[in-house]
Write an enzyme that holds these catalytic residues in place. Structure first.
Site, PDB file in Angstrom:
ATOM      1  N   SER A 179      -0.326   4.659  -2.585  1.00 17.51           N
ATOM      2  CA  SER A 179      -0.802   4.269  -3.914  1.00 17.51           C
ATOM      3  C   SER A 179      -2.130   4.944  -4.232  1.00 17.51           C
ATOM      4  O   SER A 179      -3.081   4.868  -3.457  1.00 17.51           O
ATOM      5  CB  SER A 179      -0.977   2.746  -3.981  1.00 17.51           C
ATOM      6  OG  SER A 179       0.240   2.091  -3.715  1.00 17.51           O
ATOM      7  N   GLU A 262      -5.110  -6.912   3.529  1.00 13.96           N
ATOM      8  CA  GLU A 262      -4.172  -6.734   2.419  1.00 13.96           C
ATOM      9  C   GLU A 262      -3.409  -8.019   2.139  1.00 13.96           C
ATOM     10  O   GLU A 262      -3.254  -8.432   0.989  1.00 13.96           O
ATOM     11  CB  GLU A 262      -3.205  -5.596   2.746  1.00 13.96           C
ATOM     12  CG  GLU A 262      -2.208  -5.306   1.633  1.00 13.96           C
ATOM     13  CD  GLU A 262      -1.383  -4.059   1.893  1.00 13.96           C
ATOM     14  OE1 GLU A 262      -0.861  -3.503   0.922  1.00 13.96           O
ATOM     15  OE2 GLU A 262      -1.269  -3.649   3.067  1.00 13.96           O
ATOM     16  N   SER A 379       7.083  -5.947   4.454  1.00 15.78           N
ATOM     17  CA  SER A 379       8.195  -6.541   3.712  1.00 15.78           C
ATOM     18  C   SER A 379       8.244  -8.058   3.892  1.00 15.78           C
ATOM     19  O   SER A 379       7.608  -8.632   4.790  1.00 15.78           O
ATOM     20  CB  SER A 379       9.515  -5.928   4.183  1.00 15.78           C
ATOM     21  OG  SER A 379       9.780  -6.311   5.521  1.00 15.78           O
TER      22      SER A 379
END
Length: 411
Positions: A179, A262, A379
């Protein structure tokens, strides 16, 4: 900032912050702004120039706040912080959330909330330390160079290699799903430095300048329209050892530190994508409140968002001691995104895929973007495994490659 400020109570601090915002002349949401105008996009769908302009507007705001002593509230004064607590920082974020400030951007969040704190934990060299304050002030942006085409959720399988050459490391490989790489000046990179030990033990972390020779950044077009993600190719990139984060072979520990930050910050992203106010307005304008099934679905959505606000307030007041609090919040957040998408799809049906000028089509940017965060930052399946093993104490999943040298693992 003076020592007297560091003794402020949260209430005193909140009064001071509110007064500062009022003095800046910044409009308040709900009073001077229509809350339904908030972007429904989970990921930006902008041209390069427009996204760069958004970043500049945001970093200008970060600098203004930082220079006023409100840019690194919970950081030590040695980094330009206020030396206060995370409860003070949460109070600042609540007040800022009530005002019409520049839109958030993932690259800025990654820089300030993930990479800068990681460098603080691994305070190894003056060169690394000198990067922290510019990151907090918005003068320097950094991305995560973690995932690879063959190493996503199984990040420890990464194949990018770093070879020692005197005082430098020579790095060659490929990263993907990065990103903001096209706008970043630096990247936190994981590379394999020893292929003859098990995969988790042969990784080393570095800070890499993205203007170095041998680096190529290629934006990736997403199904939601934008190019938030990138491929990054590294060909014999030389990085001084002074920019190594942590010890050689302990890059996995560095990665877990960054990923922990995060997950801790993921649950705070309440403004990403469509808001609960927009969902309620959608229900009103489409007469969905008259449908008992849709009304029940909307009620569940409102309750979920209200519980998230309560959980955020509780987290600010009570530090996480489980070690998986970030995973729990991250999983709850992605479930909220999915719940929002399911409600919108049920309300709009075919209108979701046809741009008839009514504005309904804007919701596609939420529906198409929301699944991305079920993968980013680990995930949903990874989060559930962490919660099961570290919080519930369930047996770890069997792994046949735990003691196998990376070189011998079939790929």
């Amino acid at each position: 900032m003076s020592d007297t400020i560091s003794t402020e109570t949260v209430e005193q601090f909140s009064v001071r912050v509110a007064a500062w915002f009022a003095g800046q002349g910044i409009a308040r949401k709900g009073l001077d702004q229509d809350p339904t105008e908030h972007s429904k996009a989970v990921f930006h769908n902008l041209s390069f120039d427009d996204e760069l302009a958004l970043l500049r507007q945001l970093t200008d705001w970060i600098r203004t706040r930082y220079d006023a002593g409100l840019g690194a509230v919970a950081w030590p004064e040695s980094f330009g912080g206020a030396g206060l607590t995370h409860a003070h920082e949460a109070a600042l974020m609540r007040i800022e959330g009530d005002h019409d400030v520049p839109s958030p951007h993932e690259l800025v969040s990654v820089t300030r909330h993930l990479i800068a704190p990681t460098l603080k934990v691994y305070d190894r060299t003056p060169q690394l330390r000198e990067l922290i304050t510019p990151m907090l002030r918005g003068d320097l942006l950094a991305c995560q160079l973690f995932s690879e085409p063959g190493a996503g959720s199984d990040l420890a399988s990464l194949a990018t290699r770093a070879r020692r050459d005197g005082d430098d490391w020579v790095i060659t490989g490929q990263k993907v799903w990065t990103s903001g790489a096209q706008f970043a000046q630096w990247g936190e990179l994981l590379a394999r430095t020893d292929p003859d030990v098990p995969k988790h033990r042969g990784i080393t972390a570095f800070m890499v300048p993205l203007d170095a020779d041998g680096i190529e950044v290629r934006p990736l077009r997403q199904m939601s329209g934008g190019s938030s993600f990138n491929e990054v190719f590294l060909t014999s990139v030389r990085v001084p050892d002074a920019y190594r984060i942590g010890e050689v072979g302990e890059g996995w520990k560095v990665a877990l530190t960054t990923l922990g930050f995060e997950r801790d910050s993921s649950g705070d992203n309440t403004d990403v994508g469509g808001t609960i106010d927009q969902a309620i307005e959608l229900a009103r304008t489409t007469a969905s409140l008259e449908d008992p099934v849709l009304r029940h679905q909307l009620a569940d959505l409102v309750i979920t968002h209200r519980l998230a606000e309560i959980a955020t307030a509780r987290d600010a007041a009570t530090p996480d001691t489980t070690g998986v609090g970030g995973s729990i919040r991250k999983l709850q957040w992605t479930q909220r995104l999915t719940q929002m998408s399911e409600f919108v799809a049920a309300v709009l049906e075919g209108d979701l895929v046809v741009d008839d000028g009514s504005g309904s089509f804007d919701w596609t940017e939420h529906v198409l973007g929301a699944p991305g965060y079920r993968i980013a930052g680990g995930s949903d399946e990874v989060q559930r495994s962490l919660i099961a093993e570290r919080y519930l104490g369930l047996p770890a999943e069997p792994r046949g490659d735990k003691t196998t040298p990376w070189r011998d693992i079939p790929r």
